[in-house]
Design an enzyme around this catalytic site. Structure first.
Site, PDB file in Angstrom:
ATOM      1  N   TYR A 156      -3.476   6.914   1.882  1.00 58.67           N
ATOM      2  CA  TYR A 156      -3.376   5.476   1.570  1.00 58.67           C
ATOM      3  C   TYR A 156      -2.618   4.748   2.674  1.00 58.67           C
ATOM      4  O   TYR A 156      -3.130   3.794   3.261  1.00 58.67           O
ATOM      5  CB  TYR A 156      -2.666   5.332   0.231  1.00 58.67           C
ATOM      6  CG  TYR A 156      -2.546   3.910  -0.294  1.00 58.67           C
ATOM      7  CD1 TYR A 156      -3.651   3.250  -0.824  1.00 58.67           C
ATOM      8  CD2 TYR A 156      -1.321   3.245  -0.285  1.00 58.67           C
ATOM      9  CE1 TYR A 156      -3.538   1.951  -1.318  1.00 58.67           C
ATOM     10  CE2 TYR A 156      -1.200   1.954  -0.781  1.00 58.67           C
ATOM     11  CZ  TYR A 156      -2.308   1.315  -1.299  1.00 58.67           C
ATOM     12  OH  TYR A 156      -2.189   0.035  -1.790  1.00 58.67           O
ATOM     13  N   GLU A 158      -1.735   5.635   5.812  1.00 64.42           N
ATOM     14  CA  GLU A 158      -2.354   5.674   7.141  1.00 64.42           C
ATOM     15  C   GLU A 158      -3.725   4.999   7.126  1.00 64.42           C
ATOM     16  O   GLU A 158      -4.139   4.398   8.122  1.00 64.42           O
ATOM     17  CB  GLU A 158      -2.470   7.112   7.658  1.00 64.42           C
ATOM     18  CG  GLU A 158      -1.133   7.809   7.867  1.00 64.42           C
ATOM     19  CD  GLU A 158      -0.340   7.295   9.080  1.00 64.42           C
ATOM     20  OE1 GLU A 158      -0.633   6.207   9.592  1.00 64.42           O
ATOM     21  OE2 GLU A 158       0.594   8.009   9.503  1.00 64.42           O
ATOM     22  N   SER A 200       3.109   0.008 -15.677  1.00 63.22           N
ATOM     23  CA  SER A 200       2.211   0.365 -16.780  1.00 63.22           C
ATOM     24  C   SER A 200       2.720   1.613 -17.501  1.00 63.22           C
ATOM     25  O   SER A 200       2.736   1.663 -18.736  1.00 63.22           O
ATOM     26  CB  SER A 200       0.777   0.536 -16.284  1.00 63.22           C
ATOM     27  OG  SER A 200       0.747   1.230 -15.065  1.00 63.22           O
ATOM     28  N   GLN A 220      15.764   4.991  -6.825  1.00 65.90           N
ATOM     29  CA  GLN A 220      14.987   4.286  -5.788  1.00 65.90           C
ATOM     30  C   GLN A 220      14.718   2.843  -6.238  1.00 65.90           C
ATOM     31  O   GLN A 220      14.734   2.560  -7.429  1.00 65.90           O
ATOM     32  CB  GLN A 220      13.670   5.035  -5.500  1.00 65.90           C
ATOM     33  CG  GLN A 220      12.649   5.069  -6.627  1.00 65.90           C
ATOM     34  CD  GLN A 220      12.915   6.143  -7.675  1.00 65.90           C
ATOM     35  OE1 GLN A 220      14.053   6.456  -7.989  1.00 65.90           O
ATOM     36  NE2 GLN A 220      11.863   6.681  -8.269  1.00 65.90           N
TER      37      GLN A 220
HETATM   38  P1  NAD Z   1      -7.123  -1.514  -8.431  1.00 66.84           P
HETATM   39  O1  NAD Z   1      -7.267  -0.044  -8.292  1.00 66.84           O
HETATM   40  O2  NAD Z   1      -6.950  -2.086  -9.796  1.00 66.84           O
HETATM   41  O3  NAD Z   1      -8.354  -2.265  -7.755  1.00 66.84           O
HETATM   42  C1  NAD Z   1      -9.055  -1.762  -6.661  1.00 66.84           C
HETATM   43  C2  NAD Z   1     -10.544  -2.024  -6.892  1.00 66.84           C
HETATM   44  O4  NAD Z   1     -11.269  -1.549  -5.754  1.00 66.84           O
HETATM   45  C3  NAD Z   1     -11.089  -1.287  -8.111  1.00 66.84           C
HETATM   46  O5  NAD Z   1     -11.836  -2.169  -8.922  1.00 66.84           O
HETATM   47  C4  NAD Z   1     -11.966  -0.199  -7.512  1.00 66.84           C
HETATM   48  O6  NAD Z   1     -13.030   0.194  -8.356  1.00 66.84           O
HETATM   49  C5  NAD Z   1     -12.431  -0.853  -6.225  1.00 66.84           C
HETATM   50  N1  NAD Z   1     -12.839   0.105  -5.202  1.00 66.84           N
HETATM   51  C6  NAD Z   1     -12.173   1.239  -4.810  1.00 66.84           C
HETATM   52  N2  NAD Z   1     -12.845   1.861  -3.839  1.00 66.84           N
HETATM   53  C7  NAD Z   1     -13.960   1.114  -3.593  1.00 66.84           C
HETATM   54  C8  NAD Z   1     -15.056   1.252  -2.712  1.00 66.84           C
HETATM   55  N3  NAD Z   1     -15.142   2.282  -1.850  1.00 66.84           N
HETATM   56  N4  NAD Z   1     -16.042   0.311  -2.733  1.00 66.84           N
HETATM   57  C9  NAD Z   1     -15.974  -0.740  -3.602  1.00 66.84           C
HETATM   58  N5  NAD Z   1     -14.951  -0.911  -4.475  1.00 66.84           N
HETATM   59  C10 NAD Z   1     -13.954   0.000  -4.464  1.00 66.84           C
HETATM   60  O7  NAD Z   1      -5.892  -1.932  -7.492  1.00 66.84           O
HETATM   61  P2  NAD Z   1      -5.139  -3.331  -7.348  1.00 66.84           P
HETATM   62  O8  NAD Z   1      -3.744  -3.134  -7.774  1.00 66.84           O
HETATM   63  O9  NAD Z   1      -5.942  -4.423  -7.935  1.00 66.84           O
HETATM   64  O10 NAD Z   1      -5.119  -3.462  -5.763  1.00 66.84           O
HETATM   65  C11 NAD Z   1      -6.079  -4.265  -5.083  1.00 66.84           C
HETATM   66  C12 NAD Z   1      -5.824  -4.184  -3.590  1.00 66.84           C
HETATM   67  O11 NAD Z   1      -4.511  -4.642  -3.293  1.00 66.84           O
HETATM   68  C13 NAD Z   1      -5.940  -2.774  -3.016  1.00 66.84           C
HETATM   69  O12 NAD Z   1      -6.569  -2.834  -1.757  1.00 66.84           O
HETATM   70  C14 NAD Z   1      -4.501  -2.335  -2.870  1.00 66.84           C
HETATM   71  O13 NAD Z   1      -4.347  -1.411  -1.826  1.00 66.84           O
HETATM   72  C15 NAD Z   1      -3.812  -3.662  -2.564  1.00 66.84           C
HETATM   73  N6  NAD Z   1      -2.402  -3.611  -2.974  1.00 66.84           N
HETATM   74  C16 NAD Z   1      -2.074  -3.687  -4.294  1.00 66.84           C
HETATM   75  C17 NAD Z   1      -0.735  -3.597  -4.665  1.00 66.84           C
HETATM   76  C18 NAD Z   1      -0.294  -3.695  -6.102  1.00 66.84           C
HETATM   77  O14 NAD Z   1       0.905  -3.544  -6.365  1.00 66.84           O
HETATM   78  N7  NAD Z   1      -1.151  -3.958  -7.057  1.00 66.84           N
HETATM   79  C19 NAD Z   1       0.254  -3.427  -3.683  1.00 66.84           C
HETATM   80  C20 NAD Z   1      -0.138  -3.333  -2.354  1.00 66.84           C
HETATM   81  C21 NAD Z   1      -1.477  -3.437  -2.010  1.00 66.84           C
HETATM   82  N1  UDP Z   2       7.924   6.064 -11.017  1.00 64.98           N
HETATM   83  C1  UDP Z   2       8.702   6.592 -12.042  1.00 64.98           C
HETATM   84  N2  UDP Z   2       8.083   6.930 -13.196  1.00 64.98           N
HETATM   85  C2  UDP Z   2       6.735   6.770 -13.399  1.00 64.98           C
HETATM   86  C3  UDP Z   2       5.952   6.223 -12.353  1.00 64.98           C
HETATM   87  C4  UDP Z   2       6.586   5.901 -11.174  1.00 64.98           C
HETATM   88  O1  UDP Z   2       9.930   6.736 -11.902  1.00 64.98           O
HETATM   89  O2  UDP Z   2       6.255   7.106 -14.487  1.00 64.98           O
HETATM   90  C5  UDP Z   2       8.590   5.678  -9.764  1.00 64.98           C
HETATM   91  C6  UDP Z   2       7.922   6.219  -8.508  1.00 64.98           C
HETATM   92  O3  UDP Z   2       8.430   7.498  -8.199  1.00 64.98           O
HETATM   93  C7  UDP Z   2       8.298   5.164  -7.479  1.00 64.98           C
HETATM   94  C8  UDP Z   2       8.369   3.869  -8.286  1.00 64.98           C
HETATM   95  O4  UDP Z   2       8.501   4.262  -9.648  1.00 64.98           O
HETATM   96  O5  UDP Z   2       9.562   5.431  -6.948  1.00 64.98           O
HETATM   97  C9  UDP Z   2       7.159   2.983  -8.111  1.00 64.98           C
HETATM   98  O6  UDP Z   2       6.010   3.762  -8.375  1.00 64.98           O
HETATM   99  P1  UDP Z   2       4.533   3.180  -8.355  1.00 64.98           P
HETATM  100  O7  UDP Z   2       3.606   4.353  -8.459  1.00 64.98           O
HETATM  101  O8  UDP Z   2       4.389   2.097  -9.346  1.00 64.98           O
HETATM  102  O9  UDP Z   2       4.402   2.472  -6.937  1.00 64.98           O
HETATM  103  P2  UDP Z   2       4.751   2.920  -5.441  1.00 64.98           P
HETATM  104  O10 UDP Z   2       5.456   4.223  -5.426  1.00 64.98           O
HETATM  105  O11 UDP Z   2       3.418   3.006  -4.779  1.00 64.98           O
HETATM  106  O12 UDP Z   2       5.612   1.818  -4.947  1.00 64.98           O
END
Ligand code: NAD
Ligand code: UDP
Length: 335
Positions: A156, A158, A200, A220
């Site tokens: 993710y 990289e 969630s 963290q």
């Molecule tokens: P999500 O998993 O709910 O949504 C991602 C969507 O992309 C899904 O509907 C999935 O089916 C679709 N998808 C995955 N691979 C695909 C492919 N090869 N072709 C077409 N569709 C594809 O995630 P999200 O939280 O809504 O995140 C959306 C975007 O924002 C992502 O690119 C994620 O990396 C970026 N992002 C989200 C967060 C966050 O906290 N939610 C943080 C940083 C970056």
């Molecule tokens: N985490 C946790 N319990 C869980 C899920 C995640 O303590 O049930 C921690 C996880 O180790 C990380 C932080 O919560 O330090 C955020 O995790 P998340 O997967 O939401 O996002 P990311 O690590 O990608 O920031």
């Protein structure tokens, strides 16, 4: 009396539009009068997120994988691309790491080629994960990060870093008009109950009276942005040509330990659940907080929803999901 929304005439492609953030972005674009082509392969999306939109006259859905070029005919009159296609939760993206990397890199390349051919702007949903386990705090866009290139999160981190490289090379080499949003942890209604992210997980565990799974003692930190604030930031960024020159952090600079998050969720849900300590996953960043001065200066944007305020509708959403009444709410567009 409600006034009908005037169609803007603009048409946006939203890849990943059936996911958590993408579906809210589709809602917002439609609400301001745009047309939307939502592209998704449902790898981590949920059909319920867009069920209410399928009959919308300005909404179209294309079931497609961004790893292969999209059909040109379906895209021909687009005015911009939001590239959100990529699973975002660690359990989701680690399930098939090669496909995750492919999605980020080949997806970015295919969509950049499309933007180049159509001469339209393209926004990349990048991530705070490109900073890895940061040694600078808070993180400014100039910081180059501390990523383990061979770890479990690398597919993710990289992948998103390589996508950023492609974006800036397409801008320099071919004049493609790019935007790069580095999104920090964002939460809200429509996250999947089983997607494994901390907000969630904790809410669902609290509502079910199950143990709260604190990894690594919860020492963290993360900074949590509510979905409405984030979507507003993405839309402002797309509409800001001056933001093409560099990536822009989008996130809420209020920083919490994960143990503090657990305590707030327990308080707001009134749950009897107890916290249990589990091992910290490998390469889990110890701290994360955005410096958002660039977004403030360029976009006039800063988050308006505090963690406590944003958790209330998020908890309501999961409560309805768990007791099976969410279908009604979603048909009404409540989530
Ligand atoms: P999500 O998993 O709910 O949504 C991602 C969507 O992309 C899904 O509907 C999935 O089916 C679709 N998808 C995955 N691979 C695909 C492919 N090869 N072709 C077409 N569709 C594809 O995630 P999200 O939280 O809504 O995140 C959306 C975007 O924002 C992502 O690119 C994620 O990396 C970026 N992002 C989200 C967060 C966050 O906290 N939610 C943080 C940083 C970056
Ligand atoms: N985490 C946790 N319990 C869980 C899920 C995640 O303590 O049930 C921690 C996880 O180790 C990380 C932080 O919560 O330090 C955020 O995790 P998340 O997967 O939401 O996002 P990311 O690590 O990608 O920031």
């Amino acid at each position: 009396m409600k006034h009908a929304i005037q169609p803007s005439g603009r048409r946006f492609i939203v890849t990943g539009g059936a996911g958590f953030l993408g579906s809210h972005l589709c809602d917002r674009l439609l609400a301001r009068g745009d047309r939307v082509l939502c592209v998704d392969n449902m790898r981590s999306g949920d059909p319920r997120n867009i069920a209410g939109l399928l009959r919308h006259p300005r909404f179209e859905f294309l079931d497609a994988d961004v790893v292969v070029p999209l059909p040109r005919l379906a895209c021909r009159d687009a005015d911009g691309i939001f590239n959100l296609a990529c699973p975002a939760s660690p359990p989701d993206y680690q399930r098939d790491p090669v496909q995750t990397f492919r999605t980020s890199v080949l997806g970015a390349m295919n969509l950049l080629e499309l933007a180049r051919a159509l001469r339209i702007p393209i926004l990349q949903a990048s991530t705070s994960e490109i900073y890895g386990d940061p040694e600078q705090h808070p993180q400014r866009e100039e910081y180059r990060g501390n990523v383990n290139p061979i770890g479990l999160r690398a597919c993710y981190d990289e992948g998103k870093r390589a996508a950023e490289t492609l974006f800036f090379d397409y801008a320099r080499s071919y004049g493609v008009e790019i935007r790069v949003a580095r999104i920090f942890n964002t939460y809200g209604p429509r996250m999947r109950a089983d997607d494994g992210r901390v907000v969630s997980n904790f809410i669902v565990q609290a509502l079910r009276g199950e143990d709260i799974t604190l990894y690594g003692g919860g020492r963290q930190t993360r900074s949590f942005c509510y979905r409405d604030d984030l979507v507003e930031g993405l839309i402002r960024l797309m509409d800001c040509p001056e933001a093409a020159a560099a990536p822009v952090n989008l996130g809420n600079p209020e920083e919490f330990t994960i143990a503090e998050l657990a305590a707030i969720v327990l308080e707001l849900t009134g749950s009897p659940s107890r916290c249990v300590d589990l091992p910290l996953p490998s390469d889990d960043p110890r701290q994360r907080c955005p410096d958002i001065s660039r977004a403030e200066a360029l976009l006039g944007w800063r988050p308006t929803v505090s963690l406590r305020e944003g958790l209330v509708p998020t908890i309501e959403f999961f409560a309805a999901l768990l007791d099976g009444t969410d279908g009604v709410n979603r048909r009404r567009g409540a989530a």
